[in-house]
Design a protein around this motif. Sequence first.
Motif, PDB file in Angstrom:
ATOM      1  N   SER A  31       0.848  -1.193   0.000  1.00 35.97           N
ATOM      2  CA  SER A  31       0.000   0.000   0.000  1.00 35.97           C
ATOM      3  C   SER A  31       0.880   1.238   0.000  1.00 35.97           C
ATOM      4  N   PRO A  32       0.527   2.231  -0.800  1.00 38.66           N
ATOM      5  CA  PRO A  32       1.350   3.445  -0.840  1.00 38.66           C
ATOM      6  C   PRO A  32       1.186   4.255   0.434  1.00 38.66           C
ATOM      7  N   SER A  33       2.270   4.762   0.943  1.00 41.52           N
ATOM      8  CA  SER A  33       2.198   5.662   2.100  1.00 41.52           C
ATOM      9  C   SER A  33       1.786   7.064   1.669  1.00 41.52           C
ATOM     10  N   ILE A  34       2.266   7.477   0.481  1.00 38.13           N
ATOM     11  CA  ILE A  34       1.922   8.794  -0.062  1.00 38.13           C
ATOM     12  C   ILE A  34       1.382   8.620  -1.470  1.00 38.13           C
ATOM     13  N   VAL A  35       0.247   9.233  -1.757  1.00 35.75           N
ATOM     14  CA  VAL A  35      -0.340   9.235  -3.097  1.00 35.75           C
ATOM     15  C   VAL A  35      -0.223  10.638  -3.670  1.00 35.75           C
ATOM     16  N   ILE A  36       0.325  10.728  -4.891  1.00 35.81           N
ATOM     17  CA  ILE A  36       0.379  12.010  -5.599  1.00 35.81           C
ATOM     18  C   ILE A  36      -0.746  12.028  -6.620  1.00 35.81           C
ATOM     19  N   VAL A  56      10.209   6.118   1.538  1.00 37.64           N
ATOM     20  CA  VAL A  56       8.771   5.962   1.737  1.00 37.64           C
ATOM     21  C   VAL A  56       8.135   5.701   0.375  1.00 37.64           C
ATOM     22  N   TYR A  57       7.259   4.705   0.303  1.00 39.33           N
ATOM     23  CA  TYR A  57       6.673   4.285  -0.969  1.00 39.33           C
ATOM     24  C   TYR A  57       5.577   5.259  -1.401  1.00 39.33           C
ATOM     25  N   SER A  58       5.673   5.725  -2.643  1.00 42.08           N
ATOM     26  CA  SER A  58       4.691   6.655  -3.182  1.00 42.08           C
ATOM     27  C   SER A  58       4.320   6.257  -4.599  1.00 42.08           C
ATOM     28  N   ILE A  59       3.100   6.575  -4.987  1.00 39.96           N
ATOM     29  CA  ILE A  59       2.639   6.316  -6.347  1.00 39.96           C
ATOM     30  C   ILE A  59       1.930   7.554  -6.878  1.00 39.96           C
ATOM     31  N   VAL A  60       1.776   7.599  -8.189  1.00 35.61           N
ATOM     32  CA  VAL A  60       1.093   8.711  -8.844  1.00 35.61           C
ATOM     33  C   VAL A  60      -0.207   8.200  -9.453  1.00 35.61           C
ATOM     34  N   LEU A  61      -1.300   8.856  -9.139  1.00 36.33           N
ATOM     35  CA  LEU A  61      -2.604   8.520  -9.689  1.00 36.33           C
ATOM     36  C   LEU A  61      -3.216   9.760 -10.325  1.00 36.33           C
ATOM     37  N   SER A  62      -4.243   9.562 -11.123  1.00 37.23           N
ATOM     38  CA  SER A  62      -4.924  10.681 -11.762  1.00 37.23           C
ATOM     39  C   SER A  62      -5.575  11.582 -10.727  1.00 37.23           C
ATOM     40  N   TYR A  63      -5.617  12.873 -11.031  1.00 36.60           N
ATOM     41  CA  TYR A  63      -6.289  13.829 -10.156  1.00 36.60           C
ATOM     42  C   TYR A  63      -7.753  13.458  -9.944  1.00 36.60           C
ATOM     43  N   SER A  64      -8.329  12.704 -10.903  1.00 33.12           N
ATOM     44  CA  SER A  64      -9.746  12.345 -10.835  1.00 33.12           C
ATOM     45  C   SER A  64     -10.015  11.141  -9.932  1.00 33.12           C
ATOM     46  N   THR A  65      -8.970  10.571  -9.330  1.00 31.29           N
ATOM     47  CA  THR A  65      -9.156   9.453  -8.407  1.00 31.29           C
ATOM     48  C   THR A  65     -10.138   9.864  -7.310  1.00 31.29           C
ATOM     49  N   ARG A  71      -9.756   6.143  -0.028  1.00 28.53           N
ATOM     50  CA  ARG A  71     -10.071   5.564   1.277  1.00 28.53           C
ATOM     51  C   ARG A  71      -9.659   4.092   1.322  1.00 28.53           C
ATOM     52  N   LYS A  72      -9.845   3.370   0.208  1.00 32.39           N
ATOM     53  CA  LYS A  72      -9.446   1.959   0.138  1.00 32.39           C
ATOM     54  C   LYS A  72      -7.928   1.816   0.211  1.00 32.39           C
ATOM     55  N   LEU A  73      -7.219   2.731  -0.460  1.00 30.39           N
ATOM     56  CA  LEU A  73      -5.758   2.680  -0.445  1.00 30.39           C
ATOM     57  C   LEU A  73      -5.191   3.052   0.922  1.00 30.39           C
ATOM     58  N   ALA A  74      -5.921   3.887   1.629  1.00 28.80           N
ATOM     59  CA  ALA A  74      -5.545   4.315   2.980  1.00 28.80           C
ATOM     60  C   ALA A  74      -4.122   4.860   3.062  1.00 28.80           C
ATOM     61  N   PRO A  75      -3.760   5.815   2.202  1.00 28.06           N
ATOM     62  CA  PRO A  75      -2.426   6.406   2.329  1.00 28.06           C
ATOM     63  C   PRO A  75      -2.339   7.263   3.583  1.00 28.06           C
ATOM     64  N   LYS A  76      -1.127   7.529   4.018  1.00 28.07           N
ATOM     65  CA  LYS A  76      -0.933   8.384   5.183  1.00 28.07           C
ATOM     66  C   LYS A  76      -0.850   9.856   4.795  1.00 28.07           C
TER      67      LYS A  76
END
Length: 548
Positions: A31-36, A56-65, A71-76
Amino acid sequence: MKFCLDVFSSLTLCRFLFDMSSDSLLKSQRSPSIVILDFGSQYSELIARRIRETEVYSIVLSYSTSAAELRKLAPKGIILSGGPSSVYTASAPLSDPEIWDLDIPVLGVCYGMQVMVQQLGGHVTAAVGKAEYGKAPLHVDDPTALLTNVESGSTMWMSHGDSVDKLPRGFVRLAHTSNTLEAAIALHTKRFYGVQFHPEVVHSTQGMVMIRNFVYNICCCQPDWTTSTFIDEAISTVRSQVGDKKVLLALSGGVDSSTLAFLLKRAIGDQLTCMFIDQGFMRKGEPEFLMEFFDQKFKINVQYINARERFISKLQGISDPEDKRKVIGREFIRVFEEESERLGPFDYLAQGTLYPDVIESSGTNLDPKTGERIAVKIKSHHNVGGLPKDLQFKLVEPLRMLFKDEVRKVGRALGLPEEIVGRHPFPGPGLAIRILGEVTDEKLNCLRDADLIVREEINRAGLYHEIWQAFAVLLPVCSVGVMGDQRTYAWPIVVRCVSSEDGMTADWSRLPDSLLQIISNRVVNEVKGVNRVVLDITSKPPGTIEWE
């Protein structure tokens, strides 16, 4: 023999590239700790890179997420990226308004800060006469939370034409610049923060201090994302994806494909076959060096294909750099298809595609309503934008989430020798995009000799590992010169040397005058067809590292 057929249109290819980076991560065990959330910035992936720099593990997702997905990803923590839009326009990309009720810390960067302000009741306007581009000193008003240990007067990188002129209720100013009153803001009770500058770029001298403050102090993340972790998970993912099928690797001998060869060798062993296509655009002596290094020294199965005449003929009459890249990309795939018929069958094609390739080719974002790119396209890369519509391989790209310095760390951890790991980046299309205009054998031979001199002298001066890239470029113009009392009319060679950490931004390298004189004298005296040497002193931005 028949291959699995994946049909791409240009739009579908861009969507495929983005989906691969988001969906595969959403389905991964980690699970990503930080989502961009990406609003189309050229720096979105760089933010992720800086977060990973803190382990720290981070991923990039669309702004439209949606907030529900987050909430499912539960990033910090959540970071809203920059972008080229203006929040007050009708078509402006905005985040799901419910993210403000997730009880998750949020950091807005540049456009991301403006989205935060606009959606929470503040106001953003065009900064008429007060736009900021480039370096600016940051004056700290509140040295707490995000700005803990950030020195007032430290340099930050600005790139904005809009500014906040009214803060939402409860927000306070953290810092300002001479042109921007609200340069950093906060709603401490909700752990919402915004900065009008780019802490992720190297020009922001204390940007990493802020990022660490957000990651560790505000989001309370743990440093559990390491090189060894990536290798273990990449090997597991490749084994799961490939199964018992055979993989064909496009080996160029650069850091990316070489690291990938070592990674795949460890993951799938003899299921891997490397194919080195000598397309005629390599540096002097490289084909021979690479075959000896991989095939003989490390016993990795490498098939050598001499396709020099084929590639040169395909580029006849072609001068446009985008056309050259796409022709070379398509021809690479065609050669792989033909040769794999002889060597295969193969179900998968492995490529050393990296984040910057994907970013600059198509951006990382598509508008969910129109399907159009939000990020501005800079240039195509032969292994991304140049892929043919009827690609007959499934792609294996385990490095596509990494930046160059991360790949080097992975290579060293896998036992790749420093003579390969420390090599300067080399573009997939090779010297074909360092010759402006049409490519000919005569120009290639000329550029090979000049390029070798540049690298030899930089090596001899002990500066090779202090420079990100050093190379020569041949311009398709001629100028008058004089040699031995004879008039010459010959090509100029451009010396291009840059310093960088990740390839996203770069500054031109200040070489000693004595070194430049040696390079110039050798090139003019030893390279037939050249009578002038010039130096490129352009940084990125506004230029790019390569000329095409």
